[in-house]
Enzyme design. Structure first.
Site, PDB file in Angstrom:
ATOM      1  N   ASP A   1     -29.441   9.884 -27.310  1.00  0.00           N
ATOM      2  CA  ASP A   1     -29.355   8.578 -27.942  1.00  0.00           C
ATOM      3  C   ASP A   1     -30.525   7.742 -27.419  1.00  0.00           C
ATOM      4  O   ASP A   1     -31.157   8.097 -26.421  1.00  0.00           O
ATOM      5  CB  ASP A   1     -28.010   7.939 -27.588  1.00  0.00           C
ATOM      6  CG  ASP A   1     -27.884   6.528 -28.102  1.00  0.00           C
ATOM      7  OD1 ASP A   1     -28.115   6.314 -29.303  1.00  0.00           O
ATOM      8  OD2 ASP A   1     -27.565   5.632 -27.294  1.00  0.00           O
TER       9      ASP A   1
ATOM     10  N   ASP B   1     -30.905   3.555 -27.649  1.00  0.00           N
ATOM     11  CA  ASP B   1     -30.505   2.281 -27.039  1.00  0.00           C
ATOM     12  C   ASP B   1     -29.349   2.488 -26.068  1.00  0.00           C
ATOM     13  O   ASP B   1     -28.326   3.083 -26.418  1.00  0.00           O
ATOM     14  CB  ASP B   1     -30.068   1.295 -28.122  1.00  0.00           C
ATOM     15  CG  ASP B   1     -31.182   0.976 -29.096  1.00  0.00           C
ATOM     16  OD1 ASP B   1     -31.912   0.012 -28.852  1.00  0.00           O
ATOM     17  OD2 ASP B   1     -31.317   1.710 -30.099  1.00  0.00           O
TER      18      ASP B   1
ATOM     19  N   ASP C   1     -24.354   7.050 -24.524  1.00  0.00           N
ATOM     20  CA  ASP C   1     -23.756   5.996 -23.699  1.00  0.00           C
ATOM     21  C   ASP C   1     -22.522   5.365 -24.306  1.00  0.00           C
ATOM     22  O   ASP C   1     -21.915   4.502 -23.669  1.00  0.00           O
ATOM     23  CB  ASP C   1     -24.783   4.886 -23.450  1.00  0.00           C
ATOM     24  CG  ASP C   1     -25.047   4.048 -24.697  1.00  0.00           C
ATOM     25  OD1 ASP C   1     -24.775   2.832 -24.675  1.00  0.00           O
ATOM     26  OD2 ASP C   1     -25.519   4.604 -25.700  1.00  0.00           O
TER      27      ASP C   1
END
Length: 233
Positions: free
Chosen positions: A17, A19, A179
């Site tokens: 991922d 961001d 995240d």
């Protein structure tokens, strides 16, 4: 990185991922959203309130930002406001954004070991590529699949499956590093092992996201076994 979580072997590819995982983009995203809200006559939200809004794409971020002021956006009005957000954010997407500590060293070490890698993000593809290029990582991630790529975004598995296909690797032989609940949900639905970082943009405690392992930072990507390494801080 020597093993897949729980399977005792090295993955054939790693998907990341963007961001909240590779980059801390919160300052730029929050600033752009607050500028958009200000243009519409609304108070700024600030980073703390914007943080849990990140992770499901631009439209969802804008929708949540206006919802915080009691304004419901959907359909064409939401699409138009999302376009205005992009016009504010994209030209300055790395003004305040930074790589998280140890990210560059870790991904370059993986690349040097011959590990195929890609970025799979709900963020638009073009600006994601520009951000990676600004940080000198374009060569590390030749495959970048963004939320505007076509298939449904995370937490649906489609973007993850497309990314694995572009790498030429079966999803079960990849590892996803993210995240958020969207990352874990997408990886699980794609049949892919998943690690989450302990510092990302989630209102849920990382240990409760259901990943195979939580790592404190990218130095722990070299730890092979689920549950091994330093405890998330």
């Amino acid at each position: 990185m020597n093993e897949l979580p729980g399977e005792g072997r090295r993955p054939d590819a790693v998907l990341f991922d963007l961001d909240g995982t590779l980059i801390d983009s919160l300052p730029d995203l929050a600033d752009a959203l607050d500028d958009l809200l200000g243009l519409e006559g609304h108070a700024r939200l600030g980073e703390a309130r914007v943080r849990p809004m990140i992770g499901h794409g631009v439209e969802k971020l804008v929708q949540r930002g206006f919802a915080a002021h009691g304004i419901a956006l959907d359909g064409a009005p939401l699409a138009a406001m999302a376009d205005r957000f992009r016009a504010i954010y994209e030209p300055r997407a790395t003004r305040l954004t930074r790589l998280y500590p140890h990210v560059e060293d870790a991904v370059r070490a993986l690349a040097a070991s011959g590990m195929p890698m890609a970025v799979c993000t709900n963020k638009p593809t073009a600006v994601s590529r520009e951000i990676l290029a600004d940080f000198g990582l374009a060569d590390i991630f030749p495959v970048v699949v963004g939320g505007d790529f076509g298939p449904p975004r995370k937490p649906a598995p489609d973007l993850v499956l497309v990314t694995a296909q572009l790498l030429g690797v079966h999803p079960a032989n990849c590892l996803f590093v993210g995240d958020s609940p969207a990352d874990v949900g997408a990886a699980r639905a794609a049949g892919m092992p998943v690690i989450v970082v302990g510092y990302g943009y989630t209102a849920i405690a990382p240990a409760d996201l259901g990943a195979d392992r939580v790592i404190a930072d990218f130095r722990d990507l070299g730890v092979a076994r689920p549950g091994a390494g330093r405890a998330a801080e």
